[in-house]
Design a protein around this motif. Structure first.
Motif, PDB file in Angstrom:
ATOM      1  N   GLN A 480       0.832  -1.203   0.000  1.00 24.86           N
ATOM      2  CA  GLN A 480       0.000   0.000   0.000  1.00 24.86           C
ATOM      3  C   GLN A 480       0.866   1.252   0.000  1.00 24.86           C
ATOM      4  OE1 GLN A 480      -2.949   0.058   3.077  1.00 24.86           O
ATOM      5  NE2 GLN A 480      -3.813   2.027   2.450  1.00 24.86           N
ATOM      6  N   VAL A 481       0.570   2.133  -0.936  1.00 26.57           N
ATOM      7  CA  VAL A 481       1.267   3.406  -1.079  1.00 26.57           C
ATOM      8  C   VAL A 481       0.286   4.507  -0.694  1.00 26.57           C
ATOM      9  CG1 VAL A 481       2.453   4.944  -2.700  1.00 26.57           C
ATOM     10  CG2 VAL A 481       2.689   2.461  -2.922  1.00 26.57           C
ATOM     11  N   PRO A 482       0.716   5.554   0.034  1.00 22.90           N
ATOM     12  CA  PRO A 482      -0.205   6.643   0.371  1.00 22.90           C
ATOM     13  C   PRO A 482      -0.910   7.188  -0.864  1.00 22.90           C
ATOM     14  CG  PRO A 482       1.854   6.902   1.573  1.00 22.90           C
ATOM     15  CD  PRO A 482       2.062   5.767   0.617  1.00 22.90           C
ATOM     16  N   GLN A 483      -2.199   7.492  -0.711  1.00 20.05           N
ATOM     17  CA  GLN A 483      -2.984   7.924  -1.866  1.00 20.05           C
ATOM     18  C   GLN A 483      -2.435   9.187  -2.500  1.00 20.05           C
ATOM     19  OE1 GLN A 483      -3.958   8.036   1.328  1.00 20.05           O
ATOM     20  NE2 GLN A 483      -5.640   9.470   1.691  1.00 20.05           N
ATOM     21  N   VAL A 484      -1.850  10.071  -1.691  1.00 14.26           N
ATOM     22  CA  VAL A 484      -1.323  11.317  -2.259  1.00 14.26           C
ATOM     23  C   VAL A 484      -0.116  11.045  -3.148  1.00 14.26           C
ATOM     24  CG1 VAL A 484      -2.213  12.843  -0.467  1.00 14.26           C
ATOM     25  CG2 VAL A 484      -0.021  11.680  -0.114  1.00 14.26           C
ATOM     26  N   VAL A 485       0.623   9.977  -2.864  1.00 11.09           N
ATOM     27  CA  VAL A 485       1.781   9.629  -3.693  1.00 11.09           C
ATOM     28  C   VAL A 485       1.308   9.108  -5.047  1.00 11.09           C
ATOM     29  CG1 VAL A 485       3.811   8.151  -3.878  1.00 11.09           C
ATOM     30  CG2 VAL A 485       3.209   9.179  -1.668  1.00 11.09           C
ATOM     31  N   LEU A 486       0.300   8.242  -5.030  1.00 15.65           N
ATOM     32  CA  LEU A 486      -0.236   7.717  -6.287  1.00 15.65           C
ATOM     33  C   LEU A 486      -0.825   8.850  -7.137  1.00 15.65           C
ATOM     34  CD1 LEU A 486      -2.005   4.516  -4.895  1.00 15.65           C
ATOM     35  CD2 LEU A 486       0.214   4.652  -6.034  1.00 15.65           C
ATOM     36  N   HIS A 487      -1.518   9.761  -6.498  1.00 13.15           N
ATOM     37  CA  HIS A 487      -2.088  10.896  -7.217  1.00 13.15           C
ATOM     38  C   HIS A 487      -0.994  11.769  -7.817  1.00 13.15           C
ATOM     39  CE1 HIS A 487      -3.484  15.226  -7.025  1.00 13.15           C
ATOM     40  NE2 HIS A 487      -4.268  14.718  -7.940  1.00 13.15           N
ATOM     41  N   LEU A 488       0.077  11.965  -7.081  1.00 12.85           N
ATOM     42  CA  LEU A 488       1.186  12.789  -7.569  1.00 12.85           C
ATOM     43  C   LEU A 488       1.755  12.218  -8.864  1.00 12.85           C
ATOM     44  CD1 LEU A 488       2.883  15.292  -6.631  1.00 12.85           C
ATOM     45  CD2 LEU A 488       4.484  13.657  -5.632  1.00 12.85           C
ATOM     46  N   HIS A 489       1.919  10.900  -8.920  1.00 14.75           N
ATOM     47  CA  HIS A 489       2.466  10.268 -10.123  1.00 14.75           C
ATOM     48  C   HIS A 489       1.446  10.263 -11.262  1.00 14.75           C
ATOM     49  CE1 HIS A 489       6.397   8.744  -8.671  1.00 14.75           C
ATOM     50  NE2 HIS A 489       5.813   8.832  -7.494  1.00 14.75           N
ATOM     51  N   MET A 490       0.150  10.172 -10.942  1.00 16.30           N
ATOM     52  CA  MET A 490      -0.855  10.307 -11.997  1.00 16.30           C
ATOM     53  C   MET A 490      -0.753  11.676 -12.662  1.00 16.30           C
ATOM     54  SD  MET A 490      -4.357   8.676 -10.476  1.00 16.30           S
ATOM     55  CE  MET A 490      -4.396   7.101  -9.613  1.00 16.30           C
ATOM     56  N   MET A 491      -0.582  12.706 -11.839  1.00 18.57           N
ATOM     57  CA  MET A 491      -0.441  14.058 -12.388  1.00 18.57           C
ATOM     58  C   MET A 491       0.771  14.145 -13.309  1.00 18.57           C
ATOM     59  SD  MET A 491      -1.223  16.594  -9.168  1.00 18.57           S
ATOM     60  CE  MET A 491      -0.661  17.993 -10.141  1.00 18.57           C
ATOM     61  N   PHE A 492       1.888  13.593 -12.864  1.00 18.81           N
ATOM     62  CA  PHE A 492       3.116  13.666 -13.662  1.00 18.81           C
ATOM     63  C   PHE A 492       2.912  13.029 -15.032  1.00 18.81           C
ATOM     64  CE2 PHE A 492       6.836  11.352 -15.193  1.00 18.81           C
ATOM     65  CZ  PHE A 492       7.730  12.398 -15.381  1.00 18.81           C
ATOM     66  N   HIS A 493       2.370  11.825 -15.063  1.00 21.25           N
ATOM     67  CA  HIS A 493       2.236  11.118 -16.340  1.00 21.25           C
ATOM     68  C   HIS A 493       1.158  11.755 -17.232  1.00 21.25           C
ATOM     69  CE1 HIS A 493       5.150   7.955 -15.657  1.00 21.25           C
ATOM     70  NE2 HIS A 493       4.695   7.828 -14.429  1.00 21.25           N
ATOM     71  N   THR A 494       0.148  12.358 -16.622  1.00 22.54           N
ATOM     72  CA  THR A 494      -0.829  13.097 -17.415  1.00 22.54           C
ATOM     73  C   THR A 494      -0.163  14.262 -18.138  1.00 22.54           C
ATOM     74  OG1 THR A 494      -2.608  12.516 -15.864  1.00 22.54           O
ATOM     75  CG2 THR A 494      -2.994  14.391 -17.330  1.00 22.54           C
ATOM     76  N   ILE A 495       0.690  14.975 -17.423  1.00 24.31           N
ATOM     77  CA  ILE A 495       1.384  16.124 -18.010  1.00 24.31           C
ATOM     78  C   ILE A 495       2.358  15.670 -19.089  1.00 24.31           C
ATOM     79  CG2 ILE A 495       2.982  18.014 -17.492  1.00 24.31           C
ATOM     80  CD1 ILE A 495       1.657  18.018 -14.668  1.00 24.31           C
ATOM     81  N   MET A 496       3.029  14.541 -18.885  1.00 27.14           N
ATOM     82  CA  MET A 496       3.946  14.034 -19.904  1.00 27.14           C
ATOM     83  C   MET A 496       3.204  13.748 -21.211  1.00 27.14           C
ATOM     84  SD  MET A 496       7.149  13.926 -18.959  1.00 27.14           S
ATOM     85  CE  MET A 496       7.973  12.667 -19.914  1.00 27.14           C
ATOM     86  N   ILE A 497       2.006  13.180 -21.112  1.00 27.07           N
ATOM     87  CA  ILE A 497       1.230  12.900 -22.321  1.00 27.07           C
ATOM     88  C   ILE A 497       0.794  14.195 -22.994  1.00 27.07           C
ATOM     89  CG2 ILE A 497      -0.926  11.911 -23.185  1.00 27.07           C
ATOM     90  CD1 ILE A 497      -0.680   9.720 -21.089  1.00 27.07           C
ATOM     91  N   ILE A 498       0.323  15.153 -22.204  1.00 26.08           N
ATOM     92  CA  ILE A 498      -0.111  16.434 -22.769  1.00 26.08           C
ATOM     93  C   ILE A 498       1.038  17.118 -23.505  1.00 26.08           C
ATOM     94  CG2 ILE A 498      -0.846  18.773 -22.147  1.00 26.08           C
ATOM     95  CD1 ILE A 498      -2.532  17.501 -19.919  1.00 26.08           C
ATOM     96  N   LEU A 499       2.235  17.027 -22.933  1.00 24.99           N
ATOM     97  CA  LEU A 499       3.396  17.670 -23.546  1.00 24.99           C
ATOM     98  C   LEU A 499       3.780  17.015 -24.862  1.00 24.99           C
ATOM     99  CD1 LEU A 499       5.704  19.786 -23.245  1.00 24.99           C
ATOM    100  CD2 LEU A 499       7.016  17.995 -22.078  1.00 24.99           C
ATOM    101  N   HIS A 500       3.599  15.701 -24.988  1.00 23.79           N
ATOM    102  CA  HIS A 500       4.144  14.970 -26.134  1.00 23.79           C
ATOM    103  C   HIS A 500       3.112  14.429 -27.119  1.00 23.79           C
ATOM    104  CE1 HIS A 500       8.321  14.988 -24.837  1.00 23.79           C
ATOM    105  NE2 HIS A 500       7.936  14.703 -23.615  1.00 23.79           N
ATOM    106  N   ARG A 501       1.841  14.410 -26.778  1.00 18.15           N
ATOM    107  CA  ARG A 501       0.882  13.773 -27.688  1.00 18.15           C
ATOM    108  C   ARG A 501       0.739  14.585 -28.974  1.00 18.15           C
ATOM    109  NH1 ARG A 501      -4.642  14.957 -24.211  1.00 18.15           N
ATOM    110  NH2 ARG A 501      -4.553  17.233 -24.339  1.00 18.15           N
TER     111      ARG A 501
END
Length: 677
Positions: A480-501
Motif C-alpha cells: 500500500q502506497v499513500p494515496q497522495v503519492v499515487l495521485h502525484l504520479h498520476m499528475m506527472f504522467h498526465t502532463i507528460m502525455i499532454i506535452l508529447h501527444r
C-alpha cells in the motif's frame, strides 16, 4: 528522514551558519536565521544518493541536440533574425542539476513540425443561438474530441462542460427548498431565496454549523478530500470551529466544505446544492470585506460549480480567489512585513494558502487550456514548513473527524512531500501553458518550439528524479502506497502525455506511429493504468480531485490514438482492458465529477459506431479522437441546445506564438520541505 517540525532541534548546523562559520543553536529555524529574517536551510536530506538515471541522461542529450539545431539556424541568420531567435528562445534558464533518479521517460526525437502543430490545437465552443462562447485550449480535457474532421461535439457536452445545470433530485426536501433548487442558476443576489433587495439574510438556515449533517460532511472533507485540496489549514480551522469563531473559520467556508463533500455520497447529492446556495448567500454579503476564509471558500465553491456542470461560474469563482490572493498580499512572503504581528505559525499558514491557490490556478488552467492568473515571477513566497499540532488537537480529531491517535492519523511526511512537490510540478505546468500553449503571437519558429518542449521535458524528468524515497513509485512498487503519492504520479504522467501527444490531424504523418513522442505517451499511459489499479485496491476514485477527470480523459485519448495508429480493433486485448479500466473509473466518479460523462459517452459512442469497421484509409477515417462519425445525419440530430464547435482553417493554420522561456523554477532544496502536519 522526516523533515523537522517548526521549533524542533536538529543534529546539524544550518547552511547559513556553516557558511559564515558561526555557532548554530540547531533549532528549526535557528535563532540567528530567524533574527536575520532569512530562510534556515539544512544540508542534505539523509538519503543515500542514487546513480544518475538513464532517462535523465537521454533527456539532456535530446536537449543538446535541439540546441545544436538552434545554433545552426543562428549561423545562417542575419542580425535581425538572430536577435529574434535569441529573444524567442530565452536562454536565461539555467540547466538543472543532476539529481537522484526515479525512473522517467526517454528523450524525444527532434520533430519541429510536430511540436509546432501540437501547440496550435484548441476549440471554441458555444450553444447554438447564444452569443457567448467558451475557449478550450490544447491542454484541456476536451482534447479527446479534437480532430480536423470534427465540426461539432456530442450532445452530452452541454451538461458536462457547464452549459446546462446538473439535474439534482429534490426528493425528501421541503417545498421551499425545492423551489430554491429550481432557481439555483440565478444571480448571486437571488441565491437560495434568502437574500432581500439589500443583500441581507432574511431567514435561518436549516443546517447550522454544528448540525449533525454539517459535521458529517465536514468530517468527510478531511477524511477524503483534504489531502488533495489543502487550501484549508485543517488543525486551525477545527480549533476555531470548535469555539465558533476565529480568523481561520467562517460559516461560508464551512458550508463550501459541506457542498463539495456532499458529492461524495449518492444519497446526499441534493444537499450539495443546498449547502452551496447558502455558502454563496453568505459570500455575497461578505465580498465588501473579504478575508482569508473568503478566498478559501471561493476556490472550493469554484471546484464544486465545475463539478456539477456550471464550469463558467466555477471558473469565475476561482478567478476571484486568485485576485484576492494578490489583494491580500499572499504573493509576497510574510517576512516582508516586519510589523505584521503574526507568529511564525501564522506566517506558514499564509504561505500554504498561497501555494494551494497557486496549484489550483495551474490545475484549472491546464484543465480548460486557458492562461493562468498567478505567475511565479510575481511572487517571492518561500516554501512552507511543517507545523506542530496545536494544543488540544487530539480532542478535536476524535470529536470531529475520527477516533484515532494523532500520531496514526495521517502520514505527515508523505502529505508534506506531496504538497511541496505538487507546487514544484505546478511551476512546470505554468511554463507549459505560458510558453507553449498560449496563442499570443504568430510566426513562432518550429525549431524554437521543439527546443522549448525538450527543455520542459528535461525539467519534468528532473522533477521526477528529485522525488525522495517516501514519494517514490514505479511499476515494481509493492504494498500500500499513500494515496497522495499515487495521485502525484498520476499528475506527472498526465502532463507528460499532454506535452508529447501529437494532435489528431498529424496522425497521417509518415513515421508518427513510431516516433519518440508517441512512445512516451504509451509509456505514461501504462503507468497511469498501473497507478489506477493500485489506487483502487485501497482507496476510492471518488475522493480524487478534478485533475483525475483530466487524467482519465488524457488516458482515454491515448488509448484511442493507439488503436488508430496500430489499426487495432476494439476487441484487441490491450485496448479492451485499458478502456474497461478507464470506463469503470468514470462510472464510479460520474456523480462526484459529472463533467467526466462527456468523455465516457464519447468512448461508448466510438465503440458502438466503429466497432465493426476500424479505419482503413486515414483520409476517409471518421473523427479520429472521439470516434464519432461526422456526417449530415449526425448534424441533423443535434438540437438547438447542443454545442457547436467553431474551428476554422485559419485557426488551425495559425502560428502559435513563440513566448520566451523565462523559467520561473527556483532551485528546490528538500531541506526546505514544508507541509501541513
Amino acid at each position: 528522514m522526516e523533515e523537522p517540525l517548526l521549533g524542533d532541534s536538529v543534529k546539524t548546523s544550518c547552511e547559513r551558519c556553516r557558511r559564515r562559520k558561526i555557532k548554530c543553536d540547531r533549532k528549526r529555524p535557528c535563532t540567528r536565521c530567524a533574527k536575520a529574517g532569512t530562510e534556515c536551510v539544512l544540508q542534505g536530506i539523509g538519503e543515500k544518493q542514487r546513480p544518475v538515471s538513464k532517462s535523465y541522461i537521454q533527456a539532456l542529450e535530446g536537449q543538446i541536440t535541439a540546441l545544436e539545431q538552434v545554433i545552426r539556424k543562428l549561423a545562417v541568420a542575419n542580425g535581425d533574425e538572430r536577435d529574434q531567435i535569441i529573444s524567442d528562445l530565452s536562454l536565461a534558464t539555467a540547466a538543472p542539476d543532476v539529481s537522484p533518479p526515479d525512473g522517467g521517460q526517454a528523450g524525444p526525437e527532434s520533430d519541429a513540425g510536430l511540436a509546432a502543430a501540437r501547440v496550435k490545437s484548441g476549440q471554441l465552443r458555444r450553444l447554438r443561438g447564444e452569443n457567448a462562447a467558451q475557449f478550450f485550449g490544447g491542454t484541456s480535457a476536451l482534447q479527446i474530441h479534437f480532430s480536423k474532421e470534427s465540426s461539432s461535439s456530442s450532445p452530452a457536452a452541454a451538461s458536462a462542460m457547464g452549459l446546462e445545470s446538473l439535474a439534482i433530485s429534490t426528493e425528501g426536501l421541503d417545498p421551499s427548498t425545492n423551489q430554491n433548487l429550481i432557481n439555483s442558476n440565478v444571480g448571486l443576489g437571488d441565491l437560495y431565496g434568502y437574500v432581500d433587495d439589500f443583500g441581507l439574510k432574511s431567514a435561518s438556515f436549516q443546517y447550522e454549523p454544528h448540525h449533525e449533517t454539517s459535521q458529517k460532511l465536514m468530517s468527510t472533507f478531511f477524511l477524503e478530500i483534504y489531502p488533495y485540496n489543502m487550501v484549508v489549514y485543517r488543525e486551525y480551522f477545527l480549533r476555531d470551529y470548535d469555539v465558533g469563531s476565529g480568523k481561520y473559520y467562517s460559516d461560508v467556508l464551512l458550508y463550501s466544505i459541506c457542498a463539495l463533500s456532499a458529492l461524495q455520497y449518492d444519497d446526499m447529492l441534493s444537499l450539495s446544492d443546498v449547502f452551496s446556495n447558502q455558502a454563496q448567500t453568505l459570500l455575497y454579503s461578505n465580498l465588501d470585506s473579504p478575508d482569508l476564509t473568503t478566498l478559501q471558500a471561493l476556490i472550493l465553491l469554484g471546484y464544486r460549480e465545475i463539478a456539477v456542470g456550471r464550469a463558467s461560474k466555477g471558473w469565475l469563482f476561482c478567478g476571484m480567489a486568485f485576485r484576492l490572493a494578490h489583494e491580500m498580499g499572499l504573493h509576497l512572503d510574510p517576512t516582508n512585513w516586519e510589523e505584521s504581528g503574526e507568529s511564525s505559525g501564522e506566517r506558514e499558514i499564509l504561505r500554504r494558502v498561497y501555494w494551494a491557490a497557486f496549484m489550483a490556478d495551474k490545475q484549472l488552467s491546464l484543465y480548460f487550456g486557458r492562461p493562468p492568473a498567478l505567475y511565479p515571477g510575481e511572487s517571492d513566497v518561500r516554501n512552507t514548513i511543517r507545523l506542530r499540532y496545536p494544543p488540544g488537537w487530539q480532542g478535536l480529531l476524535e470529536t470531529y473527524i475520527c477516533k484515532v491517535s494523532a500520531n496514526e492519523w495521517d502520514n505527515g511526511v508523505a502529505l508534506v512531500g506531496s504538497f511541496i512537490y505538487r507546487a514544484e510540478l505546478s511551476k512546470i505546468i505554468h511554463v507549459i501553458i505560458t510558453d507553449l500553449f498560449e496563442n499570443r503571437r504568430g510566426g513562432a519558429d518550429p525549431t524554437i518550439i521543439a527546443t522549448k518542449t525538450r527543455r520542459i521535458h528535461v525539467q519534468l524528468t528532473k522533477w521526477l528524479s528529485n522525488l525522495p524515497s517516501f514519494l517514490h513509485w514505479n511499476q515494481w512498487t509493492v504494498g500500500q502506497v499513500p494515496q497522495v503519492v499515487l495521485h502525484l504520479h498520476m499528475m506527472f504522467h498526465t502532463i507528460m502525455i499532454i506535452l508529447h501527444r501529437p494532435p489528431s490531424h498529424m496522425f497521417e504523418k509518415p513515421g508518427i506511429a513510431d516516433s519518440e513522442d508517441v512512445e512516451i505517451c504509451y509509456e505514461s499511459l501504462q503507468a497511469i493504468l498501473r497507478l489506477m489499479r493500485t489506487f483502487s485496491r485501497y482507496y476510492r476514485y471518488r475522493s480524487l480531485p478534478l485533475d483525475f477527470v483530466h487524467t482519465l480523459s488524457t488516458a482515454a485519448s491515448t488509448v484511442m490514438m493507439k488503436r488508430f495508429l496500430q489499426k487495432a480493433s476494439w476487441s484487441d486485448p490491450d485496448i479492451e482492458r485499458a478502456l474497461s479500466l478507464i470506463t469503470l473509473a468514470m462510472d464510479e466518479i460520474q456523480n462526484t465529477w459529472p463533467c467526466v460523462r462527456e468523455v465516457r459517452d464519447v468512448l461508448l459512442q466510438a465503440q458502438q459506431t466503429q466497432a465493426s469497421m476500424p479505419p482503413e484509409d486515414p483520409l476517409d477515417a471518421p473523427d479520429l479522437m472521439n470516434g464519432l462519425e461526422v456526417n449530415n445525419e449526425f448534424f441533423a440530430n443535434l438540437g438547438d441546445g447542443d454545442i457547436g464547435t467553431l474551428i476554422t482553417d485559419e485557426f488551425l493554420s495559425a502560428q502559435l506564438p513563440g513566448m520566451g522561456l523565462e523559467s520561473d523554477l527556483e532551485p528546490f532544496d528538500f531541506n526546505q520541505m514544508p507541509g501541513p502536519s
